[in-house]
Write a protein that holds these residues in place. Structure first.
Motif, PDB file in Angstrom:
ATOM      1  N   GLU A  45       0.805   0.034  -6.512  1.00 41.74           N
ATOM      2  CA  GLU A  45       1.520   0.565  -5.286  1.00 41.74           C
ATOM      3  C   GLU A  45       0.722   1.409  -4.388  1.00 41.74           C
ATOM      4  O   GLU A  45       0.676   1.118  -3.160  1.00 41.74           O
ATOM      5  CB  GLU A  45       2.440   1.692  -5.911  1.00 41.74           C
ATOM      6  N   LEU A  46      -0.548   1.872  -5.061  1.00 38.10           N
ATOM      7  CA  LEU A  46      -1.640   2.476  -4.097  1.00 38.10           C
ATOM      8  C   LEU A  46      -2.268   1.391  -3.409  1.00 38.10           C
ATOM      9  O   LEU A  46      -2.873   1.733  -2.296  1.00 38.10           O
ATOM     10  CB  LEU A  46      -2.404   3.296  -4.785  1.00 38.10           C
ATOM     11  N   ALA A  47      -2.411   0.219  -3.956  1.00 32.71           N
ATOM     12  CA  ALA A  47      -3.225  -0.913  -3.616  1.00 32.71           C
ATOM     13  C   ALA A  47      -2.500  -1.435  -2.163  1.00 32.71           C
ATOM     14  O   ALA A  47      -3.044  -1.357  -0.952  1.00 32.71           O
ATOM     15  CB  ALA A  47      -3.512  -1.977  -4.430  1.00 32.71           C
ATOM     16  N   SER A  48      -1.108  -1.538  -2.568  1.00 31.63           N
ATOM     17  CA  SER A  48      -0.488  -2.084  -1.449  1.00 31.63           C
ATOM     18  C   SER A  48      -0.512  -1.304  -0.197  1.00 31.63           C
ATOM     19  O   SER A  48      -0.628  -1.723   1.221  1.00 31.63           O
ATOM     20  CB  SER A  48       1.014  -2.131  -1.653  1.00 31.63           C
ATOM     21  N   ARG A  49      -0.196   0.150  -0.347  1.00 33.03           N
ATOM     22  CA  ARG A  49      -0.145   1.202   1.148  1.00 33.03           C
ATOM     23  C   ARG A  49      -1.567   1.069   1.341  1.00 33.03           C
ATOM     24  O   ARG A  49      -1.579   1.276   2.618  1.00 33.03           O
ATOM     25  CB  ARG A  49       0.022   2.596   0.110  1.00 33.03           C
ATOM     26  N   ASP A  50      -2.733   0.907   0.688  1.00 38.98           N
ATOM     27  CA  ASP A  50      -4.019   0.985   1.327  1.00 38.98           C
ATOM     28  C   ASP A  50      -4.272  -0.220   2.028  1.00 38.98           C
ATOM     29  O   ASP A  50      -4.656  -0.234   3.193  1.00 38.98           O
ATOM     30  CB  ASP A  50      -4.975   1.188   0.304  1.00 38.98           C
TER      31      ASP A  50
END
Ligand code: KG4
Ligand code: ZN
Length: 344
Positions: A45-50
């Motif tokens: 999820e953090l990857a997508s947001r970044d």
């Protein structure tokens, strides 16, 4: 033709501009490593947001670097899979939005095909046919490649990927993710033969790999060590580990070259940055009259340039790119996608 390449399948946002006549014009990358390091691995999820935060500004950066504007683009190449679904959605959404706005084709690329064709970005380019050794964080595969799009799987890992084994070894040594660079650095300071580790499946009558037992052997060595914090112990263990991985990968690659009667070996994916592996492959290939090709060192791990160059290779074969045009009916991602079906 000017192609914009976009990569966002995991923890790196990559953009690149590739000219089919002039080659790579510009390239930009944002690595999320520092963000994920806190958690010891990639948090999807953090990857997508970044990726959302970085994609457009990276595209602007490669345009500026090459003194181009979006209107100069002829096509967009984007990683369609495999990878993290949310992360792939970011890159594909951006690619198709720009494609629709500019009315230019959007070409979906298989991430591993990008790696496989990344040595085309080097000055010394391979020619078909070749054997490909793909060694990344998620894959360890040997392929017979007769021509573009003809990818025959010879063998692959039954458990952990080679890069994953580097990452887990680093973790066992108390070092940070990703493990490849740090274990490689330690290994350069270590002594060969001080700690002998198993070479899984090295003599198996096939091209499959297995690295999970090696990880267990590393953990046992640490458990049995008198002083596991001793730097020289860590260096020697890293050296034993890299010797083992290198020996297995080189032995199987040479066997594959002999079986397929190919004279060219292509090695790509994050682990292909490893200097010891490169040197050993070069030596062993020379011995049998074969030649080994690597991507440029800075383009071994994920990047947008390999996605653009893969699209350029396909465009040569596609008379009209119209059939790949972005349409208002939507687009797809393929989080699970095997490379032998890359052209389907
Ligand atoms: O190709 P890549 O960037 O991502 C995937 O598609 O998985 O590969 C990442 C992997 C990681 O496991 C990392 O530890 C490994 O490549 N790696 C290395 C080196 N640099 C990165 N492994 C060995 N030696 C290196 N110098
Ligand atoms: Zn990759």
């Amino acid at each position: 033709m000017l192609i914009l390449g976009i990569e966002s399948s995991c923890d790196e946002t990559g953009a690149a501009l590739y000219d089919t006549e002039k080659g790579l014009l510009s390239e930009a990358l944002h690595s999320q490593i520092d963000m994920h390091r806190l958690y010891g691995g990639v948090v999807p999820e953090l990857a997508s947001r970044d990726h959302i935060r970085r994609a457009i500004s990276l595209i602007d950066t490669v345009m500026e670097k090459a003194h181009k504007t979006r209107k100069d683009l002829d096509a967009i190449a984007v990683t369609e899979g495999p990878g993290l679904a949310g992360a792939l959605l970011v890159g594909t959404s951006v690619a198709h939005a720009i494609g629709l706005a500019l009315d230019i084709p959007v070409i979906g690329i298989h991430h591993m095909e990008g790696h496989l064709l990344s040595p085309m970005l080097a000055s010394d380019k391979p020619t078909f046919p070749f054997v490909a050794l793909l060694v990344s964080g998620g894959h360890t595969q040997l392929m017979e490649v007769q021509a573009l799009g003809q990818y025959k799987l010879l063998g692959e890992t039954l458990d952990d990927a080679a890069g994953e084994a580097f990452d887990k070894t680093a973790q066992a040594l108390g070092e940070c993710y990703p493990g490849g660079p740090v274990v490689s650095r330690f290994a350069e300071l270590g002594r060969s033969g001080v700690i002998e580790l198993p070479r899984p499946l090295i003599h198996a009558p096939n091209f499959d790999f297995s690295f999970s037992g090696l990880k267990t052997a590393v953990m046992n060595a640490i458990r049995n060590a008198e002083n596991p914090q001793d730097p020289q112990f860590k260096y020697d263990l890293a050296r034993g580990f890299v010797d083992s991985v290198t020996d297995v990968l080189v032995t199987k690659s040479i066997k594959a070259l002999k079986k397929t009667r190919c004279k060219n070996l292509v090695v790509a994916g994050g682990v292909s940055a490893n200097k010891q592996l490169r040197a050993s492959l070069e030596k062993s290939c020379r011995r049998i009259g074969a030649k080994v090709f690597f991507p440029p060192s800075n383009l071994c791990t994920d990047n947008g340039a390999m996605i653009a160059v893969a699209a350029a290779a396909h465009l040569k074969d596609i008379q009209s790119a119209q059939n790949t045009k972005s349409t208002a009916t939507g687009f797809q991602i393929k989080p699970r996608w095997t490379l032998n079906t890359a052209t389907e």
